[in-house]
Design a protein around this motif. Structure first.
Motif, PDB file in Angstrom:
ATOM      1  N   ALA A 210       7.172   1.211  33.807  1.00  0.00           N
ATOM      2  CA  ALA A 210       5.904   1.459  33.120  1.00  0.00           C
ATOM      3  C   ALA A 210       4.755   0.681  33.743  1.00  0.00           C
ATOM      4  N   GLU A 211       3.572   1.262  33.681  1.00  0.00           N
ATOM      5  CA  GLU A 211       2.362   0.624  34.210  1.00  0.00           C
ATOM      6  C   GLU A 211       1.356   0.259  33.123  1.00  0.00           C
ATOM      7  N   GLY A 212       1.580   0.718  31.899  1.00  0.00           N
ATOM      8  CA  GLY A 212       0.619   0.485  30.828  1.00  0.00           C
ATOM      9  C   GLY A 212       0.606  -0.944  30.323  1.00  0.00           C
ATOM     10  N   LYS A 213      -0.530  -1.322  29.771  1.00  0.00           N
ATOM     11  CA  LYS A 213      -0.652  -2.655  29.168  1.00  0.00           C
ATOM     12  C   LYS A 213       0.027  -2.707  27.796  1.00  0.00           C
ATOM     13  N   ILE A 214       0.179  -1.524  27.182  1.00  0.00           N
ATOM     14  CA  ILE A 214       0.883  -1.398  25.914  1.00  0.00           C
ATOM     15  C   ILE A 214       2.092  -0.507  26.137  1.00  0.00           C
ATOM     16  N   LEU A 215       3.252  -0.947  25.675  1.00  0.00           N
ATOM     17  CA  LEU A 215       4.475  -0.156  25.771  1.00  0.00           C
ATOM     18  C   LEU A 215       4.777   0.417  24.395  1.00  0.00           C
ATOM     19  N   LEU A 216       4.786   1.735  24.296  1.00  0.00           N
ATOM     20  CA  LEU A 216       5.074   2.412  23.034  1.00  0.00           C
ATOM     21  C   LEU A 216       6.457   3.050  23.139  1.00  0.00           C
ATOM     22  N   PHE A 217       7.421   2.489  22.417  1.00  0.00           N
ATOM     23  CA  PHE A 217       8.786   3.004  22.435  1.00  0.00           C
ATOM     24  C   PHE A 217       8.966   3.987  21.289  1.00  0.00           C
ATOM     25  N   LEU A 218       9.406   5.204  21.626  1.00  0.00           N
ATOM     26  CA  LEU A 218       9.690   6.234  20.636  1.00  0.00           C
ATOM     27  C   LEU A 218      11.104   6.741  20.823  1.00  0.00           C
ATOM     28  N   ASP A 219      11.751   7.124  19.736  1.00  0.00           N
ATOM     29  CA  ASP A 219      13.034   7.801  19.858  1.00  0.00           C
ATOM     30  C   ASP A 219      12.808   9.261  20.233  1.00  0.00           C
ATOM     31  N   ALA A 220      13.877   9.920  20.648  1.00  0.00           N
ATOM     32  CA  ALA A 220      13.754  11.274  21.193  1.00  0.00           C
ATOM     33  C   ALA A 220      13.405  12.316  20.142  1.00  0.00           C
ATOM     34  N   ASP A 221      13.509  11.991  18.858  1.00  0.00           N
ATOM     35  CA  ASP A 221      13.178  12.971  17.812  1.00  0.00           C
ATOM     36  C   ASP A 221      12.012  12.506  16.948  1.00  0.00           C
ATOM     37  N   VAL A 222      11.110  11.735  17.547  1.00  0.00           N
ATOM     38  CA  VAL A 222       9.969  11.186  16.802  1.00  0.00           C
ATOM     39  C   VAL A 222       8.663  11.755  17.348  1.00  0.00           C
ATOM     40  N   THR A 223       7.758  12.092  16.452  1.00  0.00           N
ATOM     41  CA  THR A 223       6.442  12.570  16.886  1.00  0.00           C
ATOM     42  C   THR A 223       5.410  12.232  15.818  1.00  0.00           C
ATOM     43  N   THR A 224       4.163  12.531  16.116  1.00  0.00           N
ATOM     44  CA  THR A 224       3.061  12.314  15.179  1.00  0.00           C
ATOM     45  C   THR A 224       2.209  13.581  15.130  1.00  0.00           C
ATOM     46  N   PRO A 225       1.529  13.823  14.028  1.00  0.00           N
ATOM     47  CA  PRO A 225       0.705  15.038  13.933  1.00  0.00           C
ATOM     48  C   PRO A 225      -0.413  15.075  14.967  1.00  0.00           C
ATOM     49  N   ASP A 226      -0.982  13.914  15.301  1.00  0.00           N
ATOM     50  CA  ASP A 226      -2.102  13.830  16.246  1.00  0.00           C
ATOM     51  C   ASP A 226      -1.850  12.663  17.198  1.00  0.00           C
ATOM     52  N   PRO A 227      -1.149  12.903  18.318  1.00  0.00           N
ATOM     53  CA  PRO A 227      -0.805  11.809  19.242  1.00  0.00           C
ATOM     54  C   PRO A 227      -2.019  11.053  19.761  1.00  0.00           C
ATOM     55  N   GLN A 228      -3.109  11.751  20.053  1.00  0.00           N
ATOM     56  CA  GLN A 228      -4.298  11.067  20.553  1.00  0.00           C
ATOM     57  C   GLN A 228      -4.834  10.067  19.539  1.00  0.00           C
ATOM     58  N   GLN A 229      -4.972  10.491  18.298  1.00  0.00           N
ATOM     59  CA  GLN A 229      -5.490   9.604  17.259  1.00  0.00           C
ATOM     60  C   GLN A 229      -4.515   8.469  16.983  1.00  0.00           C
ATOM     61  N   PHE A 230      -3.236   8.768  17.007  1.00  0.00           N
ATOM     62  CA  PHE A 230      -2.208   7.747  16.781  1.00  0.00           C
ATOM     63  C   PHE A 230      -2.334   6.638  17.823  1.00  0.00           C
ATOM     64  N   ILE A 231      -2.412   7.011  19.083  1.00  0.00           N
ATOM     65  CA  ILE A 231      -2.482   6.020  20.154  1.00  0.00           C
ATOM     66  C   ILE A 231      -3.822   5.303  20.137  1.00  0.00           C
ATOM     67  N   ARG A 232      -4.891   6.021  19.813  1.00  0.00           N
ATOM     68  CA  ARG A 232      -6.208   5.382  19.751  1.00  0.00           C
ATOM     69  C   ARG A 232      -6.235   4.313  18.651  1.00  0.00           C
ATOM     70  N   THR A 233      -5.690   4.631  17.481  1.00  0.00           N
ATOM     71  CA  THR A 233      -5.636   3.659  16.396  1.00  0.00           C
ATOM     72  C   THR A 233      -4.772   2.462  16.784  1.00  0.00           C
ATOM     73  N   MET A 234      -3.674   2.736  17.445  1.00  0.00           N
ATOM     74  CA  MET A 234      -2.761   1.674  17.872  1.00  0.00           C
ATOM     75  C   MET A 234      -3.431   0.747  18.877  1.00  0.00           C
ATOM     76  N   THR A 235      -4.063   1.321  19.897  1.00  0.00           N
ATOM     77  CA  THR A 235      -4.702   0.484  20.918  1.00  0.00           C
ATOM     78  C   THR A 235      -5.904  -0.267  20.352  1.00  0.00           C
ATOM     79  N   ASP A 236      -6.625   0.358  19.420  1.00  0.00           N
ATOM     80  CA  ASP A 236      -7.754  -0.326  18.786  1.00  0.00           C
ATOM     81  C   ASP A 236      -7.286  -1.573  18.034  1.00  0.00           C
ATOM     82  N   SER A 237      -6.093  -1.498  17.453  1.00  0.00           N
ATOM     83  CA  SER A 237      -5.589  -2.657  16.713  1.00  0.00           C
ATOM     84  C   SER A 237      -5.309  -3.826  17.654  1.00  0.00           C
ATOM     85  N   PHE A 238      -4.812  -3.546  18.852  1.00  0.00           N
ATOM     86  CA  PHE A 238      -4.573  -4.615  19.818  1.00  0.00           C
ATOM     87  C   PHE A 238      -5.896  -5.217  20.309  1.00  0.00           C
TER      88      PHE A 238
END
Length: 236
Positions: A83-111
């Protein structure tokens, strides 16, 4: 020549014979490509997982020839090594979110908001069209438990969704590859010594519930309790 841009987030998904779900997961995550890289770390699947994942992931890493059986901890570490990212997001193979962009944006904003934050997890629920009353009850019970434990500074998260600063992940040596189970709880417990961990109520992720629907909630909760106790008291 166009300069390569380092992704802010690396999404790491461990797989082994996940052909039945991996396309669904990766297709949902396509909206995040560009500002997040998708890495599939495979443990020698034989069911077509690699053929499905190849076009939908930015990178697929596999268990090297000659190595023995893989643990999910080792698979996650292998993905993190690529991985090259500053944040590592580990997901299982059967996990998703309704809006991946918003999910990651909220997550990175928290950091960004909390510089001492080293780990984040989400409220995790079974997909609404598959969820039973027991799924909803026990999922929320666990979510609030994780919210409390992270709030008091101990560190706790399920492996389905774990976001970690890459520098903190590497500082503690990543997941313990010797652990067959409980490696997710163990990681958050160790990184909590470096900074804060949080459960963000604004982050919601869904999974298929396939494991709990086979094992049952009571048995699964007992297994989790035993694994946690073994890590805390027996260091294994």
């Amino acid at each position: 020549m166009r300069e390569k841009v380092q992704p802010e987030v690396s999404i790491i998904i461990p797989t082994r014979d996940e052909a039945s779900v991996i396309a669904w997961t990766l297709q949902h995550l396509q909206a995040a490509r560009g500002f997040a890289e998708i890495i599939v770390s495979d443990g020698r699947s034989t069911d077509g997982t690699l053929a499905i994942a190849g076009p939908l992931a930015d990178r697929v890493v596999t268990l090297p020839a000659g190595e023995g059986e893989d643990t999910i901890a080792a698979a996650r570490n292998r993905g993190a090594a690529a991985a090259e990212g500053k944040i590592l997001l580990f997901l299982d193979a059967d996990v998703t979110t309704p809006d991946p962009q918003q999910f990651i944006r909220t997550m990175t904003d928290s950091f960004t908001l909390w510089p001492n934050l080293v780990g984040v997890t989400a409220f995790l629920r079974v997909l609404p069209d598959r969820a039973t009353f027991a799924d909803r009850f026990f999922s929320d019970l666990i979510n609030w438990l994780f919210l409390f434990v992270n709030g008091v500074g101990s560190g706790c998260a399920a492996g389905e969704v774990q976001a970690v600063r890459s520098e903190a992940f590497r500082a503690v040596g990543g997941f313990n590859p010797a652990l067959v189970a409980g490696e997710d709880f163990d990681l958050f417990r160790r990184i909590a010594r470096l900074g804060r961990t949080r459960t963000l109520r604004t982050l919601v992720a869904y999974h298929t519930g396939r494991r709990v629907h086979v094992v049952g909630w009571l048995r699964l909760l007992l297994l989790w309790a035993w694994n946690a106790a073994a890590i805390i008291f027996l260091k294994r």
